[in-house]
Write a protein that holds these residues in place. Structure first.
Motif, PDB file in Angstrom:
ATOM      1  N   ILE A  55      39.020  35.805  52.460  1.00 49.87           N
ATOM      2  CA  ILE A  55      38.087  36.166  51.389  1.00 49.87           C
ATOM      3  C   ILE A  55      38.738  37.045  50.326  1.00 49.87           C
ATOM      4  O   ILE A  55      39.809  37.580  50.517  1.00 49.87           O
ATOM      5  N   HIS A  56      38.053  37.177  49.217  1.00 44.95           N
ATOM      6  CA  HIS A  56      38.349  38.091  48.109  1.00 44.95           C
ATOM      7  C   HIS A  56      39.599  37.747  47.294  1.00 44.95           C
ATOM      8  O   HIS A  56      39.599  37.867  46.091  1.00 44.95           O
ATOM      9  N   GLU A  64      36.159  30.970  47.791  1.00 48.88           N
ATOM     10  CA  GLU A  64      35.001  31.480  47.048  1.00 48.88           C
ATOM     11  C   GLU A  64      33.728  31.354  47.858  1.00 48.88           C
ATOM     12  O   GLU A  64      32.880  32.240  47.862  1.00 48.88           O
ATOM     13  N   THR A  67      33.838  33.987  50.591  1.00 48.87           N
ATOM     14  CA  THR A  67      33.608  35.313  50.011  1.00 48.87           C
ATOM     15  C   THR A  67      32.122  35.512  49.707  1.00 48.87           C
ATOM     16  O   THR A  67      31.546  36.557  50.005  1.00 48.87           O
ATOM     17  N   TYR A  70      30.207  36.049  52.933  1.00 51.76           N
ATOM     18  CA  TYR A  70      30.516  37.376  53.484  1.00 51.76           C
ATOM     19  C   TYR A  70      29.749  38.460  52.724  1.00 51.76           C
ATOM     20  O   TYR A  70      29.117  39.336  53.304  1.00 51.76           O
ATOM     21  N   GLU A  71      29.775  38.353  51.396  1.00 56.90           N
ATOM     22  CA  GLU A  71      29.093  39.362  50.572  1.00 56.90           C
ATOM     23  C   GLU A  71      27.565  39.210  50.630  1.00 56.90           C
ATOM     24  O   GLU A  71      26.843  40.180  50.424  1.00 56.90           O
ATOM     25  N   GLU A 255      43.781  44.855  51.185  1.00 54.57           N
ATOM     26  CA  GLU A 255      42.364  44.852  50.798  1.00 54.57           C
ATOM     27  C   GLU A 255      41.820  46.239  50.461  1.00 54.57           C
ATOM     28  O   GLU A 255      40.928  46.370  49.638  1.00 54.57           O
TER      29      GLU A 255
END
Ligand code: PMP
Length: 408
Positions: A55-56, A64, A67, A70-71, A255
């Motif tokens: 991710i990220h 994407e 991510t 996850y968010e 990160e």
């Protein structure tokens, strides 16, 4: 009871529909870890078979998608505990890691020799040992709120422990070994009057009790997904933004940085400053579906249903020969702890297992509390929204047989 349709709920939990030792499984160990509904299991499968990616950092489609998922869980968690901002939600491995993070990072930055940290006699080892470690390192002093015979915190004694030397208060929302629900709002307000910060261990509250971190005004709140119908290995640390910003990082790595040179590294913004390395993406993604499950049922409905089971079980079990309940607080989550005089709790656990009934036996990671009651451990039956009164009857019948067999 009321709006909880237990037969419909049970259909969502595949694991419940099996025989153990020739009998229908009765799972009364949800305080250790709850079972998982199909939607959580599906979310794990969907993630690994559809959009597994790191991710990220990625710009490709799968990265994407991962991510975003996850968010999304972070936003769901923010709503779940009513945090003011999603940057106040840090993903951890669980309550244990959340407490270690705060003890280590906040403790390192703000504890001075002679300062005091207050915990309680009801704490799990994971809310004792991290504080002992940092107190030893910083030459700070650990104080303990005493517990009454009923298993309730003695608030008068707590108020007397508080002083300008108190820097941190760390207590649980509900006790895992006795079920006691603690008056945390009052505990938090009193700590703030002397300028201390408060960490709440919410391991046993996540799936049953309303959590509104702004209303509570707690400084930190920790949860474990696996006790909330979610996967193992993931949890949440909530922290007030201003406090998290003032704290140094816990782990270093990818990160969590803005810029790295060999001379100096600048740290990333919240919450990433505290999420070093590739996180447990798949389990975080699935955790959202566990919180949705709880929210759809409604915590109040869940609590009412479980309380009903607890009252029913308490009445029946307490009437059995030689049974002594441990922990008889007024406010409890669905945890029934007891000993049977003359029969070791392990023997009871094993004989119940032979009848397909899963309970916990032992000290439940609360050895100091067991010492207070002069026992080594208890038998603990813990109730969840998928349990039934019929299962309680099976437990009672099983216990009756064990007791009559061992003490004819
Ligand atoms: N605190 C309490 C009250 C608990 O019940 C537990 C889990 N038994 C923990 C902390 C630790 O949680 P975890 O093992 O998920 O980190």
């Amino acid at each position: 009871t009321g709006v909880i349709d237990v037969e419909k709920i049970r259909k969502e939990f595949p694991i419940l529909h099996q025989q153990v030792n020739g009998r229908d499984l009765v799972y009364f160990d949800s305080a250790a870890t709850s079972q998982k509904p199909q939607r959580v299991i599906n979310a794990l499968v969907d993630y690994y078979s559809g959009f597994n990616a790191n991710i990220h950092r990625g710009i490709h489609t799968l990265a994407e998608k991962a991510t975003r998922a996850y968010e999304d869980t972070r936003l769901t968690a923010q709503k779940f505990i009513n945090a003011a901002s999603d940057t106040e939600i840090i993903f951890t491995r669980g309550v244990t890691e959340g407490i270690n993070l705060v003890a280590s990072s906040y403790g390192k930055a703000f504890l001075q020799p002679g300062d005091e940290v207050i915990i309680s006699g009801l704490e799990h080892h994971s809310n004792i040992v991290p504080w002992q470690l940092i107190c030893e390192e910083k030459k700070a002093v650990l104080k303990v709120i005493p517990v009454s015979d009923q298993g309730e915190l003695q608030i008068d004694a707590y108020l007397k422990l508080l002083s300008p030397k108190t820097k941190i208060v760390a207590v649980n929302h509900a006790s895992n070994s006795l079920g006691t629900i603690n008056p945390i709002k009052e505990i938090i307000a009193a700590a703030h009057r002397v300028g201390a910060v408060v960490l709440i261990d919410g391991a046993q509250a996540g799936s049953h009790l309303e959590i509104d971190v702004q209303d509570l005004d707690c400084d930190f709140y920790c949860l474990s997904a696996h006790k909330m119908y979610g996967p193992t290995g993931v949890g949440i640390l909530y922290g007030k933004k201003s406090i998290l910003e003032a704290m140094p990082p816990y782990h270093g790595g990818g990160e969590m940085i803005k810029e790295v040179t060999f001379e100096k590294t600048t740290y990333n913004d919240l919450p990433y400053k505290f999420e070093a390395g590739t996180p447990n993406i798949g389990d975080v993604v699935a955790f959202k579906h566990a919180m949705d499950f709880i929210t759809e049922l409604g915590k109040e409905n869940i609590a009412t249903y479980e309380h009903d089971l607890l009252v029913y079980a308490t009445e029946k079990v307490s009437k059995l020969k030689s049974v002594r309940l441990i922990g008889t607080a007024k406010d409890k989550v669905g945890v029934l702890s007891f000993v049977v005089d003359g029969i070791h709790h392990f023997d009871i656990g094993q004989m119940l297992d032979a009848r397909g009934i899963a309970v916990r036996t032992g000290h439940h990671c609360t050895q100091p509390l067991m010492t207070q009651y002069c026992i080594e451990g208890t038998v603990r039956a813990s109730f969840s929204v998928y349990n039934t009164k019929k299962e309680v009857d099976q437990l009672v019948e099983g216990l009756e047989r064990v007791i009559n067999f061992m003490k004819p």
